[in-house]
Structure formats: structure tokens, C-alpha cells
Design a protein around this motif. Sequence first.
Motif, PDB file in Angstrom:
ATOM      1  N   TRP A  64      37.629  37.211  39.500  1.00  0.00           N
ATOM      2  CA  TRP A  64      38.931  36.639  39.186  1.00  0.00           C
ATOM      3  C   TRP A  64      38.737  35.571  38.108  1.00  0.00           C
ATOM      4  O   TRP A  64      38.072  34.550  38.342  1.00  0.00           O
ATOM      5  CB  TRP A  64      39.573  36.037  40.439  1.00  0.00           C
ATOM      6  CG  TRP A  64      40.234  37.084  41.300  1.00  0.00           C
ATOM      7  CD1 TRP A  64      40.217  38.432  41.120  1.00  0.00           C
ATOM      8  CD2 TRP A  64      41.021  36.849  42.467  1.00  0.00           C
ATOM      9  NE1 TRP A  64      40.931  39.066  42.103  1.00  0.00           N
ATOM     10  CE2 TRP A  64      41.445  38.123  42.946  1.00  0.00           C
ATOM     11  CE3 TRP A  64      41.410  35.719  43.157  1.00  0.00           C
ATOM     12  CZ2 TRP A  64      42.230  38.271  44.081  1.00  0.00           C
ATOM     13  CZ3 TRP A  64      42.201  35.866  44.302  1.00  0.00           C
ATOM     14  CH2 TRP A  64      42.613  37.132  44.752  1.00  0.00           C
ATOM     15  N   PRO A  65      39.296  35.779  36.914  1.00  0.00           N
ATOM     16  CA  PRO A  65      39.016  34.881  35.785  1.00  0.00           C
ATOM     17  C   PRO A  65      39.758  33.553  35.827  1.00  0.00           C
ATOM     18  O   PRO A  65      39.486  32.671  35.006  1.00  0.00           O
ATOM     19  CB  PRO A  65      39.446  35.710  34.571  1.00  0.00           C
ATOM     20  CG  PRO A  65      40.484  36.655  35.105  1.00  0.00           C
ATOM     21  CD  PRO A  65      40.071  36.961  36.513  1.00  0.00           C
ATOM     22  N   ASP A  66      40.707  33.413  36.774  1.00  0.00           N
ATOM     23  CA  ASP A  66      41.471  32.163  36.886  1.00  0.00           C
ATOM     24  C   ASP A  66      42.113  31.756  35.558  1.00  0.00           C
ATOM     25  O   ASP A  66      42.030  30.603  35.122  1.00  0.00           O
ATOM     26  CB  ASP A  66      40.588  31.025  37.427  1.00  0.00           C
ATOM     27  CG  ASP A  66      40.526  31.015  38.943  1.00  0.00           C
ATOM     28  OD1 ASP A  66      41.372  31.687  39.571  1.00  0.00           O
ATOM     29  OD2 ASP A  66      39.630  30.367  39.508  1.00  0.00           O
ATOM     30  N   THR A  67      42.746  32.703  34.911  1.00  0.00           N
ATOM     31  CA  THR A  67      43.488  32.430  33.691  1.00  0.00           C
ATOM     32  C   THR A  67      44.870  33.046  33.813  1.00  0.00           C
ATOM     33  O   THR A  67      45.169  33.743  34.786  1.00  0.00           O
ATOM     34  CB  THR A  67      42.753  32.984  32.454  1.00  0.00           C
ATOM     35  OG1 THR A  67      43.385  32.483  31.268  1.00  0.00           O
ATOM     36  CG2 THR A  67      42.776  34.513  32.435  1.00  0.00           C
ATOM     37  N   THR A  68      45.731  32.772  32.837  1.00  0.00           N
ATOM     38  CA  THR A  68      47.097  33.279  32.843  1.00  0.00           C
ATOM     39  C   THR A  68      47.432  33.851  31.477  1.00  0.00           C
ATOM     40  O   THR A  68      46.750  33.585  30.486  1.00  0.00           O
ATOM     41  CB  THR A  68      48.107  32.162  33.172  1.00  0.00           C
ATOM     42  OG1 THR A  68      48.090  31.199  32.105  1.00  0.00           O
ATOM     43  CG2 THR A  68      47.781  31.491  34.499  1.00  0.00           C
ATOM     44  N   ILE A  69      48.511  34.599  31.405  1.00  0.00           N
ATOM     45  CA  ILE A  69      48.932  35.158  30.125  1.00  0.00           C
ATOM     46  C   ILE A  69      49.422  34.057  29.191  1.00  0.00           C
ATOM     47  O   ILE A  69      49.302  34.166  27.962  1.00  0.00           O
ATOM     48  CB  ILE A  69      50.014  36.245  30.334  1.00  0.00           C
ATOM     49  CG1 ILE A  69      50.242  37.023  29.037  1.00  0.00           C
ATOM     50  CG2 ILE A  69      51.298  35.650  30.869  1.00  0.00           C
ATOM     51  CD1 ILE A  69      49.018  37.724  28.472  1.00  0.00           C
TER      52      ILE A  69
END
Length: 539
Positions: A21-26
Amino acid sequence: MHFDADNLPLRRPVMVAAGRWPDTTITAALDAAVAARPDALAVVAHRHATGEERRFTYAELGAAVDRVAAGLARLGVGRTDVVAVQLPNWWEFTVAVLACARIGAVVNPLMHIFRERELRFMLGHGEATLAVIPASFNGHDFPAMYRSLQAEVPSLQHLVVVGGEGDTSFDALLDGGPITESPVAVDPDEVIQLIYTSGTTGEPKGVMHSSNTLFANIVPFMERVALTGDDVVLMASPMAHQTGYLYGLLGPVHLACPAVLLDVWDAAVAVALINRHRVTFTMASTPFLTDLSDATDGEAAVDSLRQFVCAGAPIPGPLVERAQRSLGAAVLSAWGMSENGAVTTTLPDDDQRRAAETDGCPLPGTEVKVVGEDGAVVPSGVPGRLLVRSCSNFGGYLKRPHLNGTDEDGWFDTGDIARLDDSGYIRITGRSKDVIIRGGENVPVVEVESLLYRHPAVAQVAIVAYPDERLGERACAVVVPKPDASFTFDDMIGFLTSEQLAKNYLPERLVVLDAMPTTPSGKIQKFKLRELIVNEVTL
């Protein structure tokens, strides 16, 4: 709106520890693209009806997203509110989705073919507060339809109309000025997408995804097919489908590469767009591949196209050979679901026969197994129930946790029947869920059957698939009429149309029988009906 995505917190420790899970958002991806490549091409949107082509650089896309986000906020849309987006592949679709992400709203993408029957349930179940719709598309009056729906969906307070006029138009959002507040800090585990499956139990199910589950699919998928910021993606598959949403909208922003959008499929136009914009990659279902191969076979060249990923239905072997010859591109097969995005693909360096003979091997971070009715793994080559355990598995079905189909070890029962070979490649051989896949679009069999049972002349009905070279499958209705009653194809189409069923779900054949083949307990034996239909088609 409360989202009961109970699968997400349970999986977080394992997914984070595994680095999946990269823990980023769009929103973070868009901001990074704007900062790194402000003048690079971001979106090219082709309108088939007018031939108009609208382009955005990443700086222009970011500015448009900010203004629409501000406009949505002024209408009262906020964190966890559901925004339905029922648009074709227009640039407004991309901007609306990214604008919702910036203010923490949840996007409910809806296929433009849906009409009152489907929308009444989806908008109500998802408690949509606002819908972004066209003024007109393919001759349909969307505002009139939605105004009638508002009387039945109390949560739906606002309509934003692309091509409309006044304060309710999409242009009014764009002209309202940039966002003045800082972007909402959305947690990567918050639900950001609510996408409905085609119903197999009479009603669709609302699939909930977070930034982490979506990006956990996008990142390994893009790495597998070796896409970078130097590639150009053509997306003609609807962005209201998970294919278009992930790989035509979110994926290009993640890579900061251009996305070329086509709203109405036209193979000749697609060839022109591929050549004009030097498209290197596209992904769609088998009919798109067939048509593009027909359009280029000895007539036109698309020398920039490197890969065509084909999903939604098996690819006939001769088509793979012809497509490779006419397009000069590698053809990859893929399989996935709304619940997890792409699960398997063939590899770019695989022998092309694999694309026709298998549905690929799992993406990194994804496991598959095939089990028998007792839950034990079956031997290689033996068909059984396909289970998936993936970093991109969904958070659950909205308001229906009892249907999540995920065990305590994280294995999700896909409802499909498959076999697994010694190399780890799967082949989907059937579906335990009675869904027909027509041109990559799921036909909700139970819903169509339920409607036909309402017809006064119908005693028994079963919807079964029959093979089609272009679309993969088509739907046939098998009906036993009531005594002294008659039932014709025109009767069926007229009745289903009056019940507001989407045109893509209408059966394309009708077979009338005196009696259904049944088991001793009275259950209809659909496999015998399929055999009957296939034999009739091939005669």
C-alpha cells in the motif's frame, strides 16, 4: 455518508509491512505531475459528434480541477459525500473525478447507458448528493431523466450539467474561481470510489475502494506493462468501468503521461488518434481489438502502438495472430473485476499464444488459487472456484458486509470457475454467478429474468449466453409461455423497454420451449439450454 469498508483496517498492517500500500492519493499524484511537467500534455479528449478535440497540459488540468473543486464545495459537497458522474469519456469526467478527490468527496462512476431502473437503485443506495451529467448524449435527455429521479432519491440535491446553461452548468463551476482553502487531507485508507457491479442477485452491489487499494493495482499493473511518463494512453473503454477509470484516468496522472479519450467507439477515428498522438498503449475488450484489427489490416498503419491489453472476454487465437500482424503490437490478455482491478495478465514477452490460451498470471502483490467445493486446492488443470488474495482487493460492499465473500485469511471468492496451470497462469472456464459478458459489459441475468417473469404470458424464463465472434457472448432468453399464451421476440423487447431496462441488457435472441430441462428438484439446467442454443447458432 458512512462507509462500512471493514476489510480495509483489518488488512492495513499486513499490506503496509509488505510495502504493497503506497499511502498516496490521486491528489498528490496530480500535484506532483503539475510541479514536474506543467507544460506536458495531460489530456486529449475527442468528441465524436462534433470532431472537436480539447487538450490540457498538466498545468491547465490542475487549474481546472481546482476551480471545479471550489465550485463543488460552494454547492455544499464535502468529505465523504457521494458524487455520481454519469458521463462518456469526456474531459469533464477526468476533471470531475480529480476535483472530488481534492475535496474528499467519493466518486460514483455510472455508465452512460444506465437509465431510470439502474439509476434509481444506485443513486438511492449510494445516497448521492450531486450528479454530473450531460445535457444530451446519443439523443437522450439526461436532465429530464434526473429531475424525475430526484423525486425518488431524497439525497440527490444538485445536478451539474455538461453543456447546460446557468448556475447548474459545468461551465459555471469552471468559471467560479480557484479553490481558496487548502486541499482536504484525505487519508489513503478512506473510501474514494463507489462503483456498482452488474447485479447477479437481482440488485447491483456497491464496491468500495480506497486510494491504497486503487494504487495498489495501478502501480504493479503499470510496471508489468512497462508504462512510463513517455507513453501515451488511448482510452476508448468507458471510464465509468474500472478499466477506463484505473488505466485511462488515474494511471496516466500517476505516470504524468497523456491520456487520449474517445467517447464513441469508431475504429477509423481510433486509428487517426493513435497516429496523430503517437499512442503507445491501449486497453479494452475483445470487440475493440477486432474492430481495430479490421481497420488496420492492409489499410492503415499504427506504428507507434506497442501494446493492446485485452480484457473482458476470451481472445480467439486467430484474432491474436491477425491483430499482431495488422497492428504490429503485442496483445496481452487480462482478467479482473471491479472488486480488485486487473488480477492477472500475460507478460509482454510471452509467446502470443498465451494471450489466446490463458488469462495471464497474477500481478505482483496478488495471489490466486483454485479450490473444489470442499475448499481444498485442486490439482493443476482441474477447474474449480477461483479465489483471489490481493493488495488491491476492495474494502467491501456498501451496506452489505454479509456479501463481501472474503474469509479471515483475506481470500476473496470471485464467483468464477477457473483452472490453473503449472506455470501459474489461469483460464476462466465459467462463472458460478450467472452473468453474461457481452463485449466486456456484464449483463445482470437475474434482473432480466425477474423482469420477464412479470410478463403475463411468461411461465418460465432463463437467460443464457451463446458465443459471438465479435462480442464474446450474447444473451438469449429461453421462455416457456403460459398455457394458451404466445410470446414473441417483439413482445419481449417491447416489454423490457417499457420497464426501462438498459438497451445493452436486452436479450438478442428468443427461444420458446414447451418445457425447461430441469433437475429432479425442479431447478432449470442452464447448461442444457446453452448446449441447445449453441447447436442452433452453429447449424
